[in-house]
Design a protein around this motif. Structure first.
Motif, PDB file in Angstrom:
ATOM      1  N   ILE A  33      40.860  37.328  52.640  1.00  0.00           N
ATOM      2  CA  ILE A  33      40.669  38.347  51.604  1.00  0.00           C
ATOM      3  C   ILE A  33      42.024  38.760  51.017  1.00  0.00           C
ATOM      4  O   ILE A  33      42.145  38.934  49.796  1.00  0.00           O
ATOM      5  N   LEU A  34      43.048  38.849  51.854  1.00  0.00           N
ATOM      6  CA  LEU A  34      44.386  39.170  51.366  1.00  0.00           C
ATOM      7  C   LEU A  34      44.855  38.116  50.359  1.00  0.00           C
ATOM      8  O   LEU A  34      45.380  38.454  49.289  1.00  0.00           O
ATOM      9  N   THR A  35      44.615  36.854  50.668  1.00  0.00           N
ATOM     10  CA  THR A  35      44.984  35.768  49.748  1.00  0.00           C
ATOM     11  C   THR A  35      44.249  35.921  48.420  1.00  0.00           C
ATOM     12  O   THR A  35      44.842  35.749  47.345  1.00  0.00           O
ATOM     13  N   ASP A  36      42.950  36.239  48.481  1.00  0.00           N
ATOM     14  CA  ASP A  36      42.166  36.456  47.259  1.00  0.00           C
ATOM     15  C   ASP A  36      42.689  37.645  46.449  1.00  0.00           C
ATOM     16  O   ASP A  36      42.793  37.564  45.223  1.00  0.00           O
ATOM     17  N   LEU A  38      45.701  38.896  46.383  1.00  0.00           N
ATOM     18  CA  LEU A  38      46.971  38.523  45.762  1.00  0.00           C
ATOM     19  C   LEU A  38      46.748  37.539  44.622  1.00  0.00           C
ATOM     20  O   LEU A  38      47.393  37.639  43.573  1.00  0.00           O
ATOM     21  N   HIS A  39      45.827  36.602  44.805  1.00  0.00           N
ATOM     22  CA  HIS A  39      45.481  35.627  43.764  1.00  0.00           C
ATOM     23  C   HIS A  39      44.966  36.331  42.505  1.00  0.00           C
ATOM     24  O   HIS A  39      45.280  35.930  41.383  1.00  0.00           O
ATOM     25  N   LEU A  40      44.203  37.389  42.695  1.00  0.00           N
ATOM     26  CA  LEU A  40      43.651  38.138  41.567  1.00  0.00           C
ATOM     27  C   LEU A  40      44.680  39.080  40.932  1.00  0.00           C
ATOM     28  O   LEU A  40      44.428  39.643  39.865  1.00  0.00           O
ATOM     29  N   GLY A  41      45.817  39.256  41.595  1.00  0.00           N
ATOM     30  CA  GLY A  41      46.876  40.095  41.037  1.00  0.00           C
ATOM     31  C   GLY A  41      46.774  41.567  41.384  1.00  0.00           C
ATOM     32  O   GLY A  41      47.431  42.409  40.758  1.00  0.00           O
ATOM     33  N   PHE A  42      45.971  41.897  42.393  1.00  0.00           N
ATOM     34  CA  PHE A  42      45.818  43.297  42.800  1.00  0.00           C
ATOM     35  C   PHE A  42      46.820  43.644  43.892  1.00  0.00           C
ATOM     36  O   PHE A  42      47.226  42.783  44.681  1.00  0.00           O
ATOM     37  N   PRO A  43      47.199  44.928  44.008  1.00  0.00           N
ATOM     38  CA  PRO A  43      48.082  45.328  45.115  1.00  0.00           C
ATOM     39  C   PRO A  43      47.310  45.278  46.439  1.00  0.00           C
ATOM     40  O   PRO A  43      46.088  45.447  46.468  1.00  0.00           O
ATOM     41  N   LEU A  78      27.453  47.785  42.003  1.00  0.00           N
ATOM     42  CA  LEU A  78      27.442  47.065  40.727  1.00  0.00           C
ATOM     43  C   LEU A  78      28.826  47.070  40.089  1.00  0.00           C
ATOM     44  O   LEU A  78      29.250  46.050  39.526  1.00  0.00           O
ATOM     45  N   PHE A  79      29.559  48.172  40.169  1.00  0.00           N
ATOM     46  CA  PHE A  79      30.929  48.219  39.645  1.00  0.00           C
ATOM     47  C   PHE A  79      31.812  47.213  40.386  1.00  0.00           C
ATOM     48  O   PHE A  79      32.579  46.470  39.775  1.00  0.00           O
ATOM     49  N   ASP A  80      31.717  47.207  41.710  1.00  0.00           N
ATOM     50  CA  ASP A  80      32.519  46.305  42.534  1.00  0.00           C
ATOM     51  C   ASP A  80      32.239  44.844  42.182  1.00  0.00           C
ATOM     52  O   ASP A  80      33.165  44.064  41.956  1.00  0.00           O
ATOM     53  N   LEU A  81      30.971  44.484  42.134  1.00  0.00           N
ATOM     54  CA  LEU A  81      30.607  43.080  41.926  1.00  0.00           C
ATOM     55  C   LEU A  81      30.858  42.609  40.496  1.00  0.00           C
ATOM     56  O   LEU A  81      31.326  41.479  40.288  1.00  0.00           O
ATOM     57  N   SER A  82      30.572  43.451  39.518  1.00  0.00           N
ATOM     58  CA  SER A  82      30.857  43.049  38.136  1.00  0.00           C
ATOM     59  C   SER A  82      32.373  42.962  37.928  1.00  0.00           C
ATOM     60  O   SER A  82      32.861  42.063  37.232  1.00  0.00           O
ATOM     61  N   GLY A  83      33.117  43.853  38.549  1.00  0.00           N
ATOM     62  CA  GLY A  83      34.580  43.791  38.484  1.00  0.00           C
ATOM     63  C   GLY A  83      35.126  42.538  39.136  1.00  0.00           C
ATOM     64  O   GLY A  83      36.074  41.919  38.630  1.00  0.00           O
ATOM     65  N   ALA A  84      34.531  42.136  40.254  1.00  0.00           N
ATOM     66  CA  ALA A  84      34.959  40.913  40.933  1.00  0.00           C
ATOM     67  C   ALA A  84      34.705  39.693  40.049  1.00  0.00           C
ATOM     68  O   ALA A  84      35.580  38.822  39.910  1.00  0.00           O
ATOM     69  N   ALA A  85      33.517  39.623  39.466  1.00  0.00           N
ATOM     70  CA  ALA A  85      33.183  38.483  38.595  1.00  0.00           C
ATOM     71  C   ALA A  85      34.115  38.443  37.384  1.00  0.00           C
ATOM     72  O   ALA A  85      34.646  37.380  37.032  1.00  0.00           O
ATOM     73  N   PHE A  86      34.323  39.588  36.745  1.00  0.00           N
ATOM     74  CA  PHE A  86      35.172  39.628  35.562  1.00  0.00           C
ATOM     75  C   PHE A  86      36.629  39.306  35.909  1.00  0.00           C
ATOM     76  O   PHE A  86      37.311  38.601  35.162  1.00  0.00           O
TER      77      PHE A  86
END
Length: 128
Positions: A33-36, A38-43, A78-86
């Motif tokens: 999850i840490l790799t993901d 960082l890959h997504l650019g989140f702190p 729904l916010f979490d999952l739509s944010g993840a997809a986007f």
């Protein structure tokens, strides 16, 4: 009525399992999850925040007599999952990485739509 109940419990238990497992892994600082993250650019600190709210949402939709809390939990999911997809779509991840959160979002919607009246504070279809 039996089908609706089965849909509710099957989808809800899957959603609870997914959100509890990923929430705990977020809180533990799991390397995958840490790799993901960082890959997504989140702190990295976002892991703890997401973990706390994911576990809280999973617990909330199972608690009895907490209609308003359940509505907030479903909305948060729904916010979490739509944010993840986007987020994945925005950085050009492959389609399967975008589809996974959307499929889980579908389970959340099925759980919300099929919930019993005792667990419902809002309905798309007005009561007559």
């Amino acid at each position: 009525m039996k089908l609706k109940s089965t849909l509710y419990w099957a989808s809800t238990l899957l959603v609870v399992l997914v959100f509890t497992a990923t929430g705990i892994l977020n809180l533990m600082g799991n390397n995958h999850i840490l790799t993901d993250i960082l890959h997504l650019g989140f702190p990295t600190y976002i892991m703890k925040i997401l973990g706390f709210w994911k576990v809280g949402a999973a617990i909330s939709i199972l608690l009895p007599k907490t209609v308003r809390l359940k509505e907030w939990a479903y909305a948060g999911m729904l916010f979490d999952l739509s944010g993840a997809a986007f987020s994945r779509m925005s950085i050009g991840d492959p389609a399967q990485m975008i589809i996974i959160p959307l499929l889980i979002m579908g389970l959340v919607v099925i759980s919300w739509i099929s919930r019993p009246e005792s667990k419902s504070g809002f309905s798309i279809v007005p009561k007559i």
